[in-house]
Design a protein around this motif. Structure first.
Motif, PDB file in Angstrom:
ATOM      1  N   ARG A 460       0.833  -1.201   0.000  1.00 40.73           N
ATOM      2  CA  ARG A 460       0.000   0.000   0.000  1.00 40.73           C
ATOM      3  C   ARG A 460       0.872   1.258   0.000  1.00 40.73           C
ATOM      4  O   ARG A 460       0.589   2.225  -0.710  1.00 40.73           O
ATOM      5  CB  ARG A 460      -0.922  -0.015   1.228  1.00 40.73           C
ATOM      6  N   ILE A 461       1.929   1.260   0.801  1.00 36.73           N
ATOM      7  CA  ILE A 461       2.821   2.422   0.860  1.00 36.73           C
ATOM      8  C   ILE A 461       3.519   2.627  -0.483  1.00 36.73           C
ATOM      9  O   ILE A 461       3.673   3.762  -0.959  1.00 36.73           O
ATOM     10  CB  ILE A 461       3.852   2.254   1.999  1.00 36.73           C
ATOM     11  N   LYS A 462       3.920   1.518  -1.145  1.00 37.91           N
ATOM     12  CA  LYS A 462       4.555   1.627  -2.465  1.00 37.91           C
ATOM     13  C   LYS A 462       3.603   2.265  -3.473  1.00 37.91           C
ATOM     14  O   LYS A 462       3.987   3.150  -4.247  1.00 37.91           O
ATOM     15  CB  LYS A 462       4.977   0.238  -2.953  1.00 37.91           C
ATOM     16  N   ASN A 463       2.333   1.817  -3.457  1.00 35.74           N
ATOM     17  CA  ASN A 463       1.343   2.370  -4.382  1.00 35.74           C
ATOM     18  C   ASN A 463       1.084   3.847  -4.094  1.00 35.74           C
ATOM     19  O   ASN A 463       0.958   4.666  -5.020  1.00 35.74           O
ATOM     20  CB  ASN A 463       0.035   1.585  -4.294  1.00 35.74           C
ATOM     21  N   GLN A 464       0.993   4.202  -2.807  1.00 34.15           N
ATOM     22  CA  GLN A 464       0.778   5.598  -2.435  1.00 34.15           C
ATOM     23  C   GLN A 464       1.949   6.466  -2.877  1.00 34.15           C
ATOM     24  O   GLN A 464       1.763   7.584  -3.373  1.00 34.15           O
ATOM     25  CB  GLN A 464       0.577   5.711  -0.921  1.00 34.15           C
ATOM     26  N   GLU A 467       1.776   6.866  -6.642  1.00 39.20           N
ATOM     27  CA  GLU A 467       0.719   7.808  -7.016  1.00 39.20           C
ATOM     28  C   GLU A 467       1.132   9.239  -6.685  1.00 39.20           C
ATOM     29  O   GLU A 467       0.905  10.174  -7.469  1.00 39.20           O
ATOM     30  CB  GLU A 467      -0.579   7.442  -6.284  1.00 39.20           C
ATOM     31  N   TYR A 468       1.763   9.426  -5.534  1.00 39.83           N
ATOM     32  CA  TYR A 468       2.202  10.757  -5.107  1.00 39.83           C
ATOM     33  C   TYR A 468       3.274  11.300  -6.059  1.00 39.83           C
ATOM     34  O   TYR A 468       3.215  12.459  -6.500  1.00 39.83           O
ATOM     35  CB  TYR A 468       2.733  10.672  -3.673  1.00 39.83           C
ATOM     36  N   GLU A 469       4.251  10.445  -6.378  1.00 42.52           N
ATOM     37  CA  GLU A 469       5.334  10.888  -7.262  1.00 42.52           C
ATOM     38  C   GLU A 469       4.815  11.205  -8.664  1.00 42.52           C
ATOM     39  O   GLU A 469       5.253  12.181  -9.291  1.00 42.52           O
ATOM     40  CB  GLU A 469       6.418   9.815  -7.318  1.00 42.52           C
ATOM     41  N   ARG A 475       2.001  17.716 -11.745  1.00 44.95           N
ATOM     42  CA  ARG A 475       1.869  19.100 -11.265  1.00 44.95           C
ATOM     43  C   ARG A 475       3.031  19.959 -11.793  1.00 44.95           C
ATOM     44  O   ARG A 475       2.846  21.105 -12.209  1.00 44.95           O
ATOM     45  CB  ARG A 475       1.866  19.139  -9.726  1.00 44.95           C
ATOM     46  N   LYS A 476       4.236  19.386 -11.720  1.00 45.05           N
ATOM     47  CA  LYS A 476       5.415  20.126 -12.179  1.00 45.05           C
ATOM     48  C   LYS A 476       5.302  20.440 -13.676  1.00 45.05           C
ATOM     49  O   LYS A 476       5.612  21.555 -14.122  1.00 45.05           O
ATOM     50  CB  LYS A 476       6.671  19.306 -11.895  1.00 45.05           C
ATOM     51  N   LEU A 508      -2.557  15.333  -2.468  1.00 43.66           N
ATOM     52  CA  LEU A 508      -2.047  14.081  -1.908  1.00 43.66           C
ATOM     53  C   LEU A 508      -0.916  14.380  -0.938  1.00 43.66           C
ATOM     54  O   LEU A 508      -0.099  15.269  -1.171  1.00 43.66           O
ATOM     55  CB  LEU A 508      -1.527  13.165  -3.023  1.00 43.66           C
ATOM     56  N   GLU A 509      -0.903  13.622   0.156  1.00 45.30           N
ATOM     57  CA  GLU A 509       0.181  13.757   1.124  1.00 45.30           C
ATOM     58  C   GLU A 509       1.235  12.702   0.839  1.00 45.30           C
ATOM     59  O   GLU A 509       0.914  11.568   0.455  1.00 45.30           O
ATOM     60  CB  GLU A 509      -0.345  13.594   2.547  1.00 45.30           C
ATOM     61  N   ALA A 510       2.473  13.063   1.049  1.00 46.84           N
ATOM     62  CA  ALA A 510       3.554  12.091   0.858  1.00 46.84           C
ATOM     63  C   ALA A 510       3.399  10.963   1.865  1.00 46.84           C
ATOM     64  O   ALA A 510       3.170  11.218   3.053  1.00 46.84           O
ATOM     65  CB  ALA A 510       4.906  12.773   1.034  1.00 46.84           C
ATOM     66  N   PRO A 511       3.472   9.706   1.436  1.00 47.40           N
ATOM     67  CA  PRO A 511       3.326   8.590   2.381  1.00 47.40           C
ATOM     68  C   PRO A 511       4.432   8.620   3.419  1.00 47.40           C
ATOM     69  O   PRO A 511       5.589   8.923   3.093  1.00 47.40           O
ATOM     70  CB  PRO A 511       3.412   7.343   1.491  1.00 47.40           C
TER      71      PRO A 511
END
Length: 752
Positions: A460-464, A467-469, A475-476, A508-511
């Motif tokens: 789950r953390i890897k997926n988050q 998604e965040y990256e 955005r950039k 989104l918040e960074a995991p």
């Protein structure tokens, strides 16, 4: 004094309305006292104003504004008091005039005021300026209101707030277990029939006592019959959540019974078996009720014989008898429902499974140590079988046989279980779901034991993170286009379109990344064998009571030995024989002349000076290094930054253990001897300890209840039982199966 309410609110704009009303009322009371002929002689303006100042400071006010208000109030009240005292010098104290004798005689005919207040359950519990006043305050309602005020103050400030509650609530609580049990779990006939026993609490905040928030807009869902493991780092607030549930500070439905195994029971002359039976207050109350009803029925039969058949007295007695028969039937139905007749055998089986022999079950509770009293508390909870059973680190005080029995018992437990534990093997055995508490929230992993939770969470953390990256890159990309063409007439419409897209993107918040903890035990220089050998060792505290007999053991630099067995069978004693703290009655213990042993004691905190910092303590206990070297060494065990410079009494239990592990290494031991090293460590700490022990180049002897660490580190299982210590033919999992087979044969594992 007419605008006092406005002045208070100007001085403390964020004051809670209830606190404001109380403050205004108190100031008005002091003002009235300055005009009263009796009270004015006792009122102390500076003392009263100090109280008001403390109240307003605790309500979140600023010192300069409050000082200005207090100064103004003190001047006004002192002037009024002086004017009244001057008036008294001219008119005299009218309170000293004698009452008319007829008034006194009339009052004598009335009930004494103290006895009247006693009937109203009033008590002399308000102290004010040296005088006693009677109180008719409902303390339960007051306590509830005070909790609300404290929570509001803490939430508004979102920091430490010392809220001074009513003095009515500062008295020591002497409430006994039975009263507390019935308050939390009121006995009601038939009211819970057909009602759902699922628990669903939505959008609640939870604070610890110092105002620190541990849960924010959290939701707790517990499905009836499921067993939940509550996991998270040390200090995250897991135990606080359990206590809030156990005291119904969170809105758990009243028909759901709750029991929390939190602390050891008090020792007294009650036998252990009776203590477990007494834990079911419902059963005890119903048995007493049944006895009272039967006594009254017998009394009615005798009274009925004294009156004529058909008389009004007989009719009244018959009506009472009917009511008693109906209530007796309800009581008997409740007792049958809880299988009261099987209670003693059930209690004895639970105690036996937790290590109490038939003989020790009849010993008084005061004869047991703290660890065994904790087992009694656990046995009492299992015996009661509440709808919601709350367990806080139950394995810390248990040995491997008892933990194995407890896990087997809970696997067939029909109600809801919520357990806080860092014992992976225990959670793998009992958990049907995992709740992860972190970042002021609760995350659910349904249908998961600890291992599947751990792997699922990693995924789950890897997926988050992915998604965040990806969103950050997108955005950039949008922002670069906007910055480049915002003021370009030909591209302005496209730039505006990308601005809208950017605004609509979810934030989104960074995991969060778990803090990586590593331990490192230094590699010792090699020694030539024999390193450590026990030959025919026999030991007893007295020659007629032998604890260990004919123990033979050979310990080498590559030994990985775990001692298992019930509490009190001599495991720790054997360690102390090896450490030369005890001398054998017979046999021989030989040690290499250059052998250095590092010892981690179960109660290692007792040897620490908690009033000093970890660095200071280590420099005193193990001199020879600079403070920087001690700090760097502590850092390798997770005591980083300023933690090494704080007083150790401020550190958590896990942090104190890490300091002890760091100290263990300073002598560069060839052999590590550890007594329950896993206590107080969270998951990251346990992983770090296991990895460090696996990498250690010296020998290891360990007494532990943590199956996961034993399985990772040790390749030899030695079992202490029946007065001897012998190697077990198998690994720790084989030993657990052996324990269960014994329990099954004895009939102490519950079956449905």
């Amino acid at each position: 004094m007419s605008n006092i309410s406005l002045q208070v609110r100007q001085a403390v704009p964020s004051i809670d309305p209830i606190v404001a009303d109380y403050t205004v009322g108190y100031i008005q009371h002091v003002s009235a006292s300055t005009e009263d002929s009796v009270a004015s002689q006792q009122v102390n303006i500076p003392e009263e104003m100090d109280f008001v100042k403390d109240l307003l400071m605790n309500a979140g006010g600023q010192l300069d504004k409050i000082d200005k208000l207090i100064s103004s109030l003190s001047t006004t009240l002192t002037t009024k008091l002086q004017e009244n005292m001057a008036k008294l010098e001219l008119t005299g104290d009218t309170s000293k005039r004698l009452l008319d004798i007829n008034v006194l005689q009339q009052n004598n005919a009335k009930r004494d005021i103290n006895s009247s207040l006693a009937l109203l359950s009033a008590s002399n519990d308000i102290e004010h300026t040296g005088r006693k006043m009677e109180s008719r305050v409902d303390k339960k309602k007051l306590e509830k209101q005070e909790r609300k005020i404290a929570k509001k103050v803490a939430k508004r400030n979102n920091k430490f707030v010392q809220y001074e509650a009513s003095k009515l609530l500062n008295e020591s609580k002497t409430e006994d277990y039975d009263s507390y049990f019935l308050e939390i779990n009121p006995l009601d006939f038939g009211s819970s029939a057909g009602k759902s026993k699922d628990i669903k609490l939505e959008n609640f905040d939870l604070y610890v006592g110092d105002g620190q928030r541990i849960l924010s807009e959290a939701s707790l869902t517990l499905a009836y019959g499921r067993r939940y493991g509550l996991v998270g780092q040390n200090g995250i607030g897991k135990s606080t959540l359990l206590r809030a549930l156990s005291r119904r500070e969170l809105n758990v439905p009243k028909h759901i019974t709750i029991l929390h195994v939190e602390q050891e029971i008090r020792g007294d002359d009650t036998p252990a078996l009776q203590s477990v039976l007494d834990a079911d207050v419902w059963r005890k109350t119903l048995i007493k009720e049944e006895q009272k009803i039967n006594e009254r029925i017998t009394e009615i039969e005798k009274l009925r014989a004294e009156f004529e058949e058909g008389s009004s007295e007989v009719k009244k007695l018959d009506l009472e008898r009917e009511d008693l028969d109906t209530h007796l039937q309800e009581v008997n139905e409740k007792l049958n429902e809880m299988e009261s007749d099987k209670a003693e055998s059930k209690a004895a089986a639970i105690l036996f499974g937790l290590g109490f022999t038939k003989e020790t079950q009849n010993l008084p509770t005061k004869s047991f140590s703290g660890g065994w009293r904790m087992r009694l508390s656990l046995a009492r909870a299992l015996f009661c079988e509440p709808d919601l059973l709350l367990l806080d680190e139950p394995s810390n005080m248990l040995d491997v046989p008892s933990i194995t029995y407890l896990a087997k018992y809970l696997q067939t437990y029909e109600s809801t279980v919520l357990v806080v534990s860092h014992d992976r093997a225990f959670l793998n055995d009992i958990a049907t779901d995992i709740i992860h508490q972190h970042s002021e929230r609760l995350d659910y992993y349904r249908g998961a034991d600890f291992d599947s939770f751990y792997s699922t969470r990693e995924e789950r953390i890897k997926n988050q993170r992915r998604e965040y990256e990806n969103q950050m890159a997108y955005r950039k990309h949008l922002q670069e286009f906007i910055d480049k063409f915002r003021y370009n007439a030909a591209k302005s419409s496209e730039a505006q379109s990308r601005i809208k897209k950017l605004e609509k993107l979810p934030l989104l918040e960074a995991p969060e990344d778990d803090k990586v903890v590593t331990f490192k035990f230094p590699d010792p220089e090699k020694l030539s064998p024999p390193i450590l050998r026990l030959q025919g060792v026999t030991f007893g505290y007295t020659p007629d009571k032998i604890l260990l007999r004919n123990v033979d053991m050979d310990v080498q630099m590559d030994s990985r030995i775990a001692f298992c067995g019930g509490n009190g069978t001599g495991k720790t004693t054997l360690l102390k024989l090896i450490l030369d703290q005890f001398q054998p009655l017979d046999g021989l213990i030989t040690r290499n002349g250059r052998l250095r042993i590092g010892y981690f004691a179960q109660h290692h905190v007792d040897s620490m000076d908690l009033t000093t910092s970890a660095v200071s303590w280590m420099s005193t206990a193990f001199p020879g290094k600079s403070d920087e070297e001690y700090r760097r060494h502590l850092g390798s065990f997770g005591i980083t930054g300023t933690l090494g410079l704080q007083k150790m009494e401020l550190l958590s239990g896990g942090q104190k253990s890490r300091v002890a592990f760091a100290a263990l290494c300073l002598a560069q031991p060839h052999i590590l001897i550890m007594d329950e090293p896993s206590n107080h460590l969270d998951t990251q700490g346990l992983d770090a300890l296991a990895n460090a022990l696996c990498d250690f180049k010296g020998g290891i002897l360990m007494v532990s209840h943590d199956v996961t660490i034993i399985d990772k580190v040790c390749n030899e299982i030695w079992v202490s039982e029946e007065g001897s210590v012998k190697r077990f033919p198998g690994n720790i999992h084989d030993y657990k199966k052996h324990i269960l087979s014994i329990a099954d044969a004895a009939g102490v594992v519950r079956k449905h």
